[in-house]
Design an enzyme around this catalytic site. Structure first.
Site, PDB file in Angstrom:
ATOM      1  N   MET A 162      -3.640 -20.690 -32.911  1.00  0.00           N
ATOM      2  CA  MET A 162      -2.830 -19.677 -32.227  1.00  0.00           C
ATOM      3  C   MET A 162      -1.442 -19.615 -32.871  1.00  0.00           C
ATOM      4  O   MET A 162      -0.487 -19.103 -32.276  1.00  0.00           O
ATOM      5  CB  MET A 162      -2.718 -19.998 -30.736  1.00  0.00           C
ATOM      6  CG  MET A 162      -4.092 -19.985 -30.055  1.00  0.00           C
ATOM      7  SD  MET A 162      -4.042 -19.650 -28.299  1.00  0.00           S
ATOM      8  CE  MET A 162      -3.006 -20.972 -27.718  1.00  0.00           C
ATOM      9  N   ASN A 197       2.225 -20.869 -34.637  1.00  0.00           N
ATOM     10  CA  ASN A 197       3.287 -21.826 -34.350  1.00  0.00           C
ATOM     11  C   ASN A 197       2.874 -23.203 -34.897  1.00  0.00           C
ATOM     12  O   ASN A 197       2.813 -24.198 -34.179  1.00  0.00           O
ATOM     13  CB  ASN A 197       3.599 -21.887 -32.855  1.00  0.00           C
ATOM     14  CG  ASN A 197       4.964 -22.508 -32.618  1.00  0.00           C
ATOM     15  OD1 ASN A 197       5.089 -23.538 -31.971  1.00  0.00           O
ATOM     16  ND2 ASN A 197       5.985 -21.938 -33.201  1.00  0.00           N
ATOM     17  N   HIS A 230      -1.704 -29.025 -37.378  1.00  0.00           N
ATOM     18  CA  HIS A 230      -2.488 -27.924 -37.960  1.00  0.00           C
ATOM     19  C   HIS A 230      -2.600 -28.094 -39.475  1.00  0.00           C
ATOM     20  O   HIS A 230      -3.673 -27.888 -40.050  1.00  0.00           O
ATOM     21  CB  HIS A 230      -1.803 -26.569 -37.708  1.00  0.00           C
ATOM     22  CG  HIS A 230      -1.717 -26.166 -36.265  1.00  0.00           C
ATOM     23  ND1 HIS A 230      -0.530 -26.121 -35.575  1.00  0.00           N
ATOM     24  CD2 HIS A 230      -2.666 -25.768 -35.391  1.00  0.00           C
ATOM     25  CE1 HIS A 230      -0.748 -25.698 -34.348  1.00  0.00           C
ATOM     26  NE2 HIS A 230      -2.034 -25.485 -34.195  1.00  0.00           N
ATOM     27  N   GLN A 238      -7.709 -16.415 -22.902  1.00  0.00           N
ATOM     28  CA  GLN A 238      -7.779 -17.821 -22.501  1.00  0.00           C
ATOM     29  C   GLN A 238      -6.539 -18.289 -21.741  1.00  0.00           C
ATOM     30  O   GLN A 238      -6.398 -19.465 -21.456  1.00  0.00           O
ATOM     31  CB  GLN A 238      -8.051 -18.715 -23.709  1.00  0.00           C
ATOM     32  CG  GLN A 238      -6.917 -18.835 -24.710  1.00  0.00           C
ATOM     33  CD  GLN A 238      -7.356 -19.592 -25.958  1.00  0.00           C
ATOM     34  OE1 GLN A 238      -8.127 -19.102 -26.780  1.00  0.00           O
ATOM     35  NE2 GLN A 238      -6.879 -20.822 -26.107  1.00  0.00           N
ATOM     36  N   GLY A 272      -8.899 -29.570 -33.901  1.00  0.00           N
ATOM     37  CA  GLY A 272      -8.220 -30.838 -33.640  1.00  0.00           C
ATOM     38  C   GLY A 272      -8.827 -31.558 -32.443  1.00  0.00           C
ATOM     39  O   GLY A 272      -9.229 -30.918 -31.464  1.00  0.00           O
ATOM     40  N   GLN A 322     -12.130 -28.807 -25.504  1.00  0.00           N
ATOM     41  CA  GLN A 322     -12.407 -27.594 -26.280  1.00  0.00           C
ATOM     42  C   GLN A 322     -13.412 -27.896 -27.387  1.00  0.00           C
ATOM     43  O   GLN A 322     -14.397 -27.171 -27.577  1.00  0.00           O
ATOM     44  CB  GLN A 322     -11.093 -27.081 -26.883  1.00  0.00           C
ATOM     45  CG  GLN A 322     -11.251 -26.050 -27.972  1.00  0.00           C
ATOM     46  CD  GLN A 322      -9.920 -25.442 -28.372  1.00  0.00           C
ATOM     47  OE1 GLN A 322      -9.358 -24.622 -27.648  1.00  0.00           O
ATOM     48  NE2 GLN A 322      -9.384 -25.823 -29.521  1.00  0.00           N
ATOM     49  N   SER A 352       2.200 -27.310 -30.060  1.00  0.00           N
ATOM     50  CA  SER A 352       3.168 -26.201 -30.057  1.00  0.00           C
ATOM     51  C   SER A 352       3.967 -26.191 -28.756  1.00  0.00           C
ATOM     52  O   SER A 352       5.084 -25.689 -28.719  1.00  0.00           O
ATOM     53  CB  SER A 352       2.433 -24.873 -30.216  1.00  0.00           C
ATOM     54  OG  SER A 352       1.686 -24.887 -31.413  1.00  0.00           O
ATOM     55  N   ARG A 353       3.397 -26.737 -27.703  1.00  0.00           N
ATOM     56  CA  ARG A 353       4.092 -26.698 -26.406  1.00  0.00           C
ATOM     57  C   ARG A 353       5.185 -27.771 -26.301  1.00  0.00           C
ATOM     58  O   ARG A 353       5.996 -27.718 -25.368  1.00  0.00           O
ATOM     59  CB  ARG A 353       3.095 -26.832 -25.253  1.00  0.00           C
ATOM     60  CG  ARG A 353       2.190 -25.595 -25.134  1.00  0.00           C
ATOM     61  CD  ARG A 353       1.373 -25.566 -23.856  1.00  0.00           C
ATOM     62  NE  ARG A 353       0.771 -24.256 -23.630  1.00  0.00           N
ATOM     63  CZ  ARG A 353      -0.494 -23.926 -23.931  1.00  0.00           C
ATOM     64  NH1 ARG A 353      -1.300 -24.818 -24.474  1.00  0.00           N
ATOM     65  NH2 ARG A 353      -0.945 -22.714 -23.691  1.00  0.00           N
TER      66      ARG A 353
HETATM   67  O1  PAF Z   1      -6.921 -24.496 -30.027  1.00  0.00           O
HETATM   68  C1  PAF Z   1      -6.488 -23.329 -30.166  1.00  0.00           C
HETATM   69  O2  PAF Z   1      -5.451 -23.099 -30.806  1.00  0.00           O
HETATM   70  C2  PAF Z   1      -7.232 -22.172 -29.520  1.00  0.00           C
HETATM   71  O3  PAF Z   1      -7.809 -22.558 -28.314  1.00  0.00           O
HETATM   72  C3  PAF Z   1      -8.276 -21.544 -30.446  1.00  0.00           C
HETATM   73  C4  PAF Z   1      -9.389 -22.527 -30.792  1.00  0.00           C
HETATM   74  C5  PAF Z   1      -7.619 -21.043 -31.720  1.00  0.00           C
HETATM   75  C6  PAF Z   1      -8.939 -20.332 -29.743  1.00  0.00           C
HETATM   76  O4  PAF Z   1      -7.999 -19.379 -29.389  1.00  0.00           O
END
Ligand code: PAF
Length: 275
Positions: A26, A28, A33, A57, A142, A148, A181-182
């Site tokens: 997403m 940032n 990353h 989401q 990650g 997730q 990022s948060r």
């Molecule tokens: O982990 C994330 O950044 C998001 O949940 C993803 C996998 C890019 C889906 O929007």
């Protein structure tokens, strides 16, 4: 490195690529990353990174509007590591109202899912759409977002998607705080306190490694420790690594997961434990 914004340009650019390694994000971007993107290089001949803040989401009271959008800085960080950056607008990803969704497994209603209704449905739906657009051979996620990753592994298996899923290790600041990022929402005082989440999980890991079998007691103690330091705890849970089920007696591959708020910021973290 090429930046593309439309699915047509993306498909044209990826035509004929032999092996595509894909890192959905997403944006940032932080060192966590970049570590994944570097890992992607050893998994495929063409590395694709997507940058898309997915409205599907986020809950109505979550941080969709204030989620940092930093495309230019992100592209600068990816230079030399990614071959293609796919940064679609919301209308490109959702040209019509999305009325079909990936229904995630019951496990998605637990842990983070219990506090973020609809989150994993929106996440799995956009990941499936991105997979269809990018058509990767390998996709990297990650381990910080452990639930997730577990849901994506199940989706790929159960829908027979021809994609290998790779989990990347969590990258941490020197004091143990998992990069996210948060984290930038934290005030300086909160940032100082924030490493306590990792320390609490590390204490649970030590107890498990030392042979403690009192999982519920360990979870409770950890939640109390966090609460006593001013955290609003959502959960601390010890689960089986595979599928995040409640561990059977003798389960040797465990993961300790937690979510808690410090002020206005919600942080998550987890630690794997092999017994
Ligand atoms: O982990 C994330 O950044 C998001 O949940 C993803 C996998 C890019 C889906 O929007």
């Amino acid at each position: 490195m090429q930046l593309v914004h439309t699915s047509t340009d993306l498909r044209a650019r990826l035509q004929g690529e032999r092996t595509i390694a894909f890192v959905p994000t997403m944006g940032n971007l932080h060192e966590g990353h970049i570590a994944l993107v570097k890992q992607a290089r050893s998994e495929g001949s063409c590395v694709v990174v997507s940058i898309f803040v997915n409205p599907l989401q986020f809950g109505p009271h979550e941080d969709f509007d204030k989620y940092p959008r930093t495309l230019e800085a992100d592209c600068a960080k990816l230079h030399g590591y990614a071959d293609v950056v796919f940064a679609p607008a919301v209308g490109e990803m959702y040209p019509e109202t999305q009325t079909l969704f990936v229904e995630p497994p019951p496990m998605a209603a637990e842990l983070c899912g219990a506090f973020r209704p609809g989150h994993f449905r929106g996440m799995a739906t956009v990941v499936l759409k991105l997979f269809n657009l990018v058509q990767p051979h390998v996709a990297l996620f990650g381990k910080k977002d452990y639930q997730q990753l577990a849901i994506i592994r199940q989706m790929v298996r159960q829908f027979n998607l021809p994609i290998r899923i790779v989990g990347g290790e969590t990258v941490r600041a020197e004091d143990g705080l998992a990069l996210s990022s948060r984290n930038q929402y934290l005030t300086p005082q909160e940032r100082t306190k924030s490493a306590f989440l990792y320390q609490t999980l590390a204490d649970v890991r030590s107890a498990l490694s030392a042979g403690s079998k009192e999982l519920a007691g360990l979870e409770r103690n950890a939640m109390e420790a966090l609460a006593s330091q001013g955290w609003q705890v959502e959960y601390v849970a010890i689960r089986a690594q595979d599928g995040l089920a409640i561990p059977q007696a003798g389960e040797r591959r465990l993961v300790i997961l937690a979510a808690a708020r410090l002020g206005a910021t919600r942080l998550i973290d987890n630690l794997e434990v092999g017994l």
